[in-house]
Design a protein around this motif. Structure first.
Motif, PDB file in Angstrom:
ATOM      1  N   ILE A   1      -4.951 -26.152  -7.979  1.00 57.29           N
ATOM      2  CA  ILE A   1      -3.226 -26.003  -7.908  1.00 57.29           C
ATOM      3  C   ILE A   1      -2.735 -25.134  -9.233  1.00 57.29           C
ATOM      4  CG2 ILE A   1      -1.364 -27.811  -9.098  1.00 57.29           C
ATOM      5  CD1 ILE A   1      -2.691 -29.870  -7.242  1.00 57.29           C
ATOM      6  N   LYS A   2      -3.390 -24.927 -10.035  1.00 56.97           N
ATOM      7  CA  LYS A   2      -3.288 -23.861 -10.984  1.00 56.97           C
ATOM      8  C   LYS A   2      -3.091 -22.754 -10.556  1.00 56.97           C
ATOM      9  CE  LYS A   2      -4.546 -26.355 -15.383  1.00 56.97           C
ATOM     10  NZ  LYS A   2      -5.281 -26.202 -16.570  1.00 56.97           N
ATOM     11  N   GLU A   3      -4.068 -22.209  -9.744  1.00 57.73           N
ATOM     12  CA  GLU A   3      -3.957 -20.942  -9.052  1.00 57.73           C
ATOM     13  C   GLU A   3      -2.960 -20.846  -8.120  1.00 57.73           C
ATOM     14  OE1 GLU A   3      -8.008 -19.848  -7.299  1.00 57.73           O
ATOM     15  OE2 GLU A   3      -9.071 -20.416  -9.269  1.00 57.73           O
ATOM     16  N   ILE A   4      -2.664 -21.906  -7.290  1.00 59.20           N
ATOM     17  CA  ILE A   4      -1.383 -21.875  -6.254  1.00 59.20           C
ATOM     18  C   ILE A   4      -0.351 -21.410  -7.310  1.00 59.20           C
ATOM     19  CG2 ILE A   4      -0.041 -23.135  -4.880  1.00 59.20           C
ATOM     20  CD1 ILE A   4      -2.635 -24.338  -3.815  1.00 59.20           C
ATOM     21  N   PHE A   5       0.127 -22.156  -8.418  1.00 56.40           N
ATOM     22  CA  PHE A   5       1.404 -22.005  -9.172  1.00 56.40           C
ATOM     23  C   PHE A   5       1.432 -20.283  -9.963  1.00 56.40           C
ATOM     24  CE2 PHE A   5       1.540 -26.521  -9.453  1.00 56.40           C
ATOM     25  CZ  PHE A   5       3.005 -26.514  -8.975  1.00 56.40           C
ATOM     26  N   THR A   6       0.155 -19.877  -9.998  1.00 57.16           N
ATOM     27  CA  THR A   6       0.257 -18.505 -10.655  1.00 57.16           C
ATOM     28  C   THR A   6       0.027 -17.400  -9.527  1.00 57.16           C
ATOM     29  OG1 THR A   6      -2.111 -18.895 -10.989  1.00 57.16           O
ATOM     30  CG2 THR A   6      -0.607 -19.191 -12.878  1.00 57.16           C
ATOM     31  N   ASN A   7       0.029 -17.897  -8.368  1.00 57.48           N
ATOM     32  CA  ASN A   7       0.064 -16.945  -7.375  1.00 57.48           C
ATOM     33  C   ASN A   7       1.442 -16.454  -6.746  1.00 57.48           C
ATOM     34  OD1 ASN A   7      -0.099 -15.371  -4.793  1.00 57.48           O
ATOM     35  ND2 ASN A   7      -2.061 -16.635  -4.161  1.00 57.48           N
ATOM     36  N   SER A   8       2.215 -15.522  -7.515  1.00 58.41           N
ATOM     37  CA  SER A   8       3.388 -15.324  -7.212  1.00 58.41           C
ATOM     38  C   SER A   8       3.938 -14.891  -5.873  1.00 58.41           C
ATOM     39  CB  SER A   8       4.027 -14.297  -8.296  1.00 58.41           C
ATOM     40  OG  SER A   8       3.257 -12.923  -7.921  1.00 58.41           O
ATOM     41  N   ASP A   9       2.935 -14.124  -5.351  1.00 56.88           N
ATOM     42  CA  ASP A   9       3.030 -13.735  -3.899  1.00 56.88           C
ATOM     43  C   ASP A   9       3.153 -15.005  -3.018  1.00 56.88           C
ATOM     44  OD1 ASP A   9       3.215 -11.205  -4.514  1.00 56.88           O
ATOM     45  OD2 ASP A   9       1.018 -10.780  -3.972  1.00 56.88           O
ATOM     46  N   TYR A  10       2.418 -15.931  -2.985  1.00 61.33           N
ATOM     47  CA  TYR A  10       2.410 -17.039  -2.278  1.00 61.33           C
ATOM     48  C   TYR A  10       3.739 -18.137  -2.435  1.00 61.33           C
ATOM     49  CZ  TYR A  10       0.996 -21.404  -0.083  1.00 61.33           C
ATOM     50  OH  TYR A  10       1.015 -22.805   0.736  1.00 61.33           O
ATOM     51  N   THR A  11       3.583 -18.055  -3.759  1.00 63.38           N
ATOM     52  CA  THR A  11       5.101 -19.222  -3.947  1.00 63.38           C
ATOM     53  C   THR A  11       6.541 -18.466  -3.795  1.00 63.38           C
ATOM     54  OG1 THR A  11       4.936 -18.174  -6.550  1.00 63.38           O
ATOM     55  CG2 THR A  11       3.908 -20.489  -6.151  1.00 63.38           C
ATOM     56  N   GLY A  12       6.396 -17.108  -4.029  1.00 70.50           N
ATOM     57  CA  GLY A  12       7.466 -16.427  -3.387  1.00 70.50           C
ATOM     58  C   GLY A  12       7.652 -16.303  -1.885  1.00 70.50           C
ATOM     59  N   PHE A  13       6.779 -16.272  -1.257  1.00 67.67           N
ATOM     60  CA  PHE A  13       6.726 -16.384   0.238  1.00 67.67           C
ATOM     61  C   PHE A  13       7.125 -17.807   0.825  1.00 67.67           C
ATOM     62  CE2 PHE A  13       4.179 -18.324   3.843  1.00 67.67           C
ATOM     63  CZ  PHE A  13       4.951 -17.555   4.876  1.00 67.67           C
ATOM     64  N   LEU A  14       6.897 -18.959  -0.028  1.00 65.82           N
ATOM     65  CA  LEU A  14       7.240 -20.311   0.333  1.00 65.82           C
ATOM     66  C   LEU A  14       8.644 -20.301  -0.136  1.00 65.82           C
ATOM     67  CD1 LEU A  14       4.442 -22.480  -0.932  1.00 65.82           C
ATOM     68  CD2 LEU A  14       4.712 -21.820   1.447  1.00 65.82           C
ATOM     69  N   THR A  15       9.147 -19.875  -0.875  1.00 66.69           N
ATOM     70  CA  THR A  15      10.503 -19.765  -1.123  1.00 66.69           C
ATOM     71  C   THR A  15      11.767 -19.137  -0.324  1.00 66.69           C
ATOM     72  OG1 THR A  15      10.272 -19.955  -3.441  1.00 66.69           O
ATOM     73  CG2 THR A  15      12.440 -19.371  -3.043  1.00 66.69           C
ATOM     74  N   VAL A  16      11.309 -17.806   0.043  1.00 66.81           N
ATOM     75  CA  VAL A  16      11.607 -17.131   1.089  1.00 66.81           C
ATOM     76  C   VAL A  16      11.717 -17.557   2.574  1.00 66.81           C
ATOM     77  CG1 VAL A  16      11.957 -14.569   2.030  1.00 66.81           C
ATOM     78  CG2 VAL A  16      11.478 -14.808  -0.302  1.00 66.81           C
ATOM     79  N   GLU A  17      10.616 -17.845   2.806  1.00 64.22           N
ATOM     80  CA  GLU A  17      10.399 -18.137   4.207  1.00 64.22           C
ATOM     81  C   GLU A  17      10.688 -19.490   4.603  1.00 64.22           C
ATOM     82  OE1 GLU A  17       8.813 -17.197   8.196  1.00 64.22           O
ATOM     83  OE2 GLU A  17       9.116 -16.085   6.322  1.00 64.22           O
ATOM     84  N   TYR A  18      10.599 -20.499   3.661  1.00 60.00           N
ATOM     85  CA  TYR A  18      10.950 -21.902   4.027  1.00 60.00           C
ATOM     86  C   TYR A  18      11.868 -22.532   3.108  1.00 60.00           C
ATOM     87  CZ  TYR A  18       6.555 -21.475   6.452  1.00 60.00           C
ATOM     88  OH  TYR A  18       5.602 -21.086   7.373  1.00 60.00           O
ATOM     89  N   GLY A  19      12.532 -21.868   1.916  1.00 61.82           N
ATOM     90  CA  GLY A  19      13.468 -22.168   1.131  1.00 61.82           C
ATOM     91  C   GLY A  19      13.004 -23.565   0.344  1.00 61.82           C
ATOM     92  N   THR A  20      11.715 -23.562  -0.068  1.00 56.28           N
ATOM     93  CA  THR A  20      10.841 -24.482  -0.583  1.00 56.28           C
ATOM     94  C   THR A  20      10.231 -23.774  -1.929  1.00 56.28           C
ATOM     95  OG1 THR A  20      10.426 -25.602   1.394  1.00 56.28           O
ATOM     96  CG2 THR A  20       9.123 -26.152  -0.586  1.00 56.28           C
ATOM     97  N   ALA A  21      10.259 -24.397  -2.969  1.00 54.04           N
ATOM     98  CA  ALA A  21       9.704 -24.368  -4.278  1.00 54.04           C
ATOM     99  C   ALA A  21       8.684 -25.451  -4.495  1.00 54.04           C
ATOM    100  CB  ALA A  21      10.664 -24.179  -5.461  1.00 54.04           C
ATOM    101  N   LEU A  22       7.859 -24.839  -5.386  1.00 50.75           N
ATOM    102  CA  LEU A  22       6.434 -25.693  -5.670  1.00 50.75           C
ATOM    103  C   LEU A  22       6.861 -26.277  -7.339  1.00 50.75           C
ATOM    104  CD1 LEU A  22       3.412 -23.721  -4.262  1.00 50.75           C
ATOM    105  CD2 LEU A  22       4.883 -25.719  -3.403  1.00 50.75           C
TER     106      LEU A  22
END
Length: 712
Positions: A413-434
């Motif tokens: 979970i910590k790695e997912i939060f610090t993966n800006s490419d992945y979190t940015g993709f979720l925000t842009v593609e699905y309008g969803t933040a973690l």
């Protein structure tokens, strides 16, 4: 050079002239009769050099041409309140200090009119103190008093009206001088107006970095949603926690748990983030009907100088409910409406069901935009815990079993939060933040701090100790969140002497506290009867190290880089000495855990759960018996039925979780099993759950799929 009183007055006049009285706002003092509103109002007005208005003397008696007591005797209670309210509705002022009557807040329209004109300050004085003052003032009648209704009952009844209207609360002890209270009022007003005064920093940011980031301040409402800092550190308040005086704590001795929670959390959460009225609503929702014990977190005498803090009366039978019945509502209030949020959580056992239950209780409109995924070690929790997590799944809450241990889930979970490419993709593609709901989220720690403070006040209230006498606390510890909350309670003024860290056979923390060496090299996680503390990487330890290192974020970052890259780090000698002033540690074997459960039941009839048994064993070894020790009972025994049945040598153990609970229920000498746990397992809920390999890409794929299913 100016003397202190003159300098103080000039500073306040300067500050308020440029900040607080912008728009000619009034300062409105509210509280029960005998709270000192008139006297304190005059002092505040003098310090600020502004008009002072006393509603009793300057408005009501002038309007009625008679004294307030004569008016009350003339028209009676109900008519008096109505005429008093009408007088308020006709009243107008600006830039003044206004002292209300004790009954003004009982007239809704009048108070709404007053509140529009200024900031309402509640002088919160204990009922016993008010009764003593009124007696010395020879006040024999107040509004609402009639045959058969005591003065105490009226004062308690009025509290609901005071709590409805205030913006700021000022705690007032029994023997505090009016001058001191007036300065507290001014301090509270300054905090209220200065919305940028309470910011948060990362445990890994250096002082030079912070000075360069003044334009990117983080506030409470920001960190509730962001959870983990961009540099991988954890958020902590930049200026530390508020400090309560002894008088303020003593004013809470007679208070209920909910009242204590409200007071403490108001001081830890700026009203610009959550206003007092909204915070009261959240606390009431969290602890109202969801807890079976009216005391919420009762303290029970066990034996000798040992007391149990029972933290299992919430809906999912563990201490996690204290934070996770509240945090979802805080989260829903703080997040922007323009975005969907997926909350990620890793659990070693109890957090999962508590998170799922808490977020499933949100309003339907909030559930449409907030969902939660719970990752747990598929084979690393008790059968009942697993069934509970599966049974707690709802339309916005899911459980995913991971073929690994808790440390993998938490690190992922910590790695997912610090993966800006992945979190940015979720925000842009699905309008969803973690966001995260683990104890890495600062909001999780605050409600836990409350119950440690409340436990101490309960011992004082019960006459076990006078206020100021020290206690020790012993806490079964894995991720360091619960014991950190106790250390924070000590920091804000609760007289805790030592925090005893109790480990099971995964005793990395015991070794660290004794030696200063945090060493994961060659360690393998051992599955035990106390799975909630089957943890090797204790996340919240980082916050404590930041505290004792005087906020040296660079040092903390260095230590955790060493842990990540080399598998170990060592504290400097001076830091280890500071740590050992607060903490001692011990660990408990599996055999000793079961033996403690059997021994305590045989001698007292009380059943400890496996985690509490770990703490009991360690407390017996380490306490010096010179003061009371409060042992955190973190879960209900029925969550760990196989171990309890084995410890008590009752019967053959059936692998079916519901059968295990029925067996415990049928054994009449035992205390009843937990109501919420039994109901969840009876319903079974959605018996299916997803299982995932210990692979980052697989976890990320699960997250994306669940986002598509819920939000799209």
């Amino acid at each position: 050079m100016l003397s202190r009183p003159i300098a103080f007055a000039q500073i306040w006049k300067s500050w308020f002239s440029s900040h607080a009285l912008v728009g000619n706002k009034n300062i409105i003092l509210m509280g029960p009769p005998g709270a000192g509103k008139t006297t304190i109002g005059r002092i505040v007005g003098q310090k600020l050099d502004c008009p002072v208005i006393d509603i009793d003397d300057d408005v009501l008696e002038t309007t009625w041409n008679m004294s307030v007591s004569e008016k009350l005797q003339d028209v009676g209670n109900e008519q008096f309140l109505e005429e008093e309210g009408k007088a308020l509705l006709k009243f107008s002022a600006s830039g003044s200090v206004i002292s209300l009557t004790g009954s003004n807040p009982m007239h809704a329209a009048g108070m709404q009119h007053m509140k529009k004109s200024g900031i309402v300050v509640y002088l919160d004085v204990p009922t016993t103190v008010i009764m003593s003052r009124l007696k010395s003032m020879k006040v024999d009648r107040i509004v609402g008093q009639s045959p058969g209704i005591s003065l105490k009952d009226i004062l308690q009844f009025r509290k609901q009206f005071y709590k409805r209207w205030y913006d700021i609360r000022v705690l007032c002890g029994g023997d505090v001088a009016a001058e001191v209270v007036a300065e507290k009022v001014l301090d509270a007003l300054k905090r209220y107006q200065n919305t940028e005064s309470e910011t948060f920093i990362s445990t890994r940011s250096g002082r030079s970095e912070r000075s360069m980031e003044k334009d990117s301040h983080k506030y409470f409402s920001d960190i509730v949603t962001e959870s983990l800092a961009p540099d991988g550190g954890l958020f902590v308040p930049e200026r530390g926690l508020p400090k309560f005086t002894a008088e303020e704590w003593q004013s809470l001795i007679e208070a209920t748990y909910i009242e204590r929670a409200q007071v403490i959390l108001e001081r830890c959460i700026h009203p610009a983030d959550i206003p007092a009225s909204k915070l009261a609503e959240i606390i009431g929702t969290a602890y109202g009907e969801n807890f079976t014990c009216s005391k919420i977190a009762p303290v029970r005498h066990l034996a000798g100088n040992q007391f149990l803090l029972e933290l299992f009366h919430g809906p999912t039978a563990s201490f996690k409910d204290f934070a996770l019945q509240m945090v979802p509502h805080i989260f829903a209030y703080c997040i922007p409406r323009s975005c969907n949020y997926l909350v990620l959580v890793a659990t070693s056992g109890d957090t999962g069901s508590a998170v799922l239950d808490g977020f499933s209780r949100l309003h339907d409109t909030d559930k449409q935009r907030i969902a939660v995924i719970n990752f747990f070690p598929e084979d690393g929790v008790s059968p009942i815990q697993k069934s509970q997590m599966i049974g707690c799944q709802k339309e916005n809450a899911w459980s995913v079993g991971v073929k690994s241990d808790f440390d993998f889930c938490q690190t992922a979970i910590k790695e997912i939060f610090t993966n800006s490419d992945y979190t940015g993709f979720l925000t842009v593609e699905y309008g969803t933040a973690l966001a995260a709901a683990n104890s890495i989220n600062w909001a999780r720690l605050l409600p836990q701090m409350v119950y440690h403070a409340s436990a101490y006040l309960d011992l004082v209230h019960q006459g076990i100790i006078p206020f100021g006498s020290p206690v020790d606390v012993c806490i079964p510890t894995g991720n360091f969140g619960n014991i950190l909350a106790a250390l924070y309670a000590k920091k804000i003024g609760i007289p805790i002497r030592k925090c005893i860290c109790a480990s099971n056979e995964n005793n990395v923390l015991t070794d660290f506290i004794r030696t200063g060496v945090y060493d994961l090299r060659g360690r393998k996680l051992i599955r035990t009867f106390s799975p909630a503390v089957d943890i090797l990487k204790s996340s919240n330890l980082e916050r404590y190290l930041h505290l004792i290192a005087n906020e040296d974020g660079q040092l903390v970052a260095q230590l955790y880089n060493q842990l990540e890259n080399r598998g170990h780090f060592q504290l400097r000698k001076d830091l280890l000495e500071k740590l050992q002033q607060d903490l001692v540690a011990g660990w408990c074997s599996e055999e000793d855990c079961l033996a403690a459960i059997h021994s305590v039941y045989s001698t007292t009839g009380y059943i400890l759960d496996t985690h509490t048994a770990v703490a009991k064993v360690v407390a017996d070894r380490l306490q010096d018996r010179t003061c009371p020790i409060i042992i955190s009972s973190t879960a209900h025994y029925s969550k760990f039925a196989p171990a309890i049945l084995r410890a008590l040598r009752i019967a053959e153990i059936n692998q079916n979780p519901l059968s295990q609970l029925h067996l415990l229920s049928s054994y009449s000498p035992l205390p009843p099993v937990h109501w919420g746990l039994l109901e969840t397992l009876k319903k079974r809920g959605n018996e299916d759950h997803q299982v995932c390999a210990a692979d980052m890409s697989m976890l990320m794929s699960h997250i994306e799929t669940l986002i598509q299913n819920h939000f799209m």
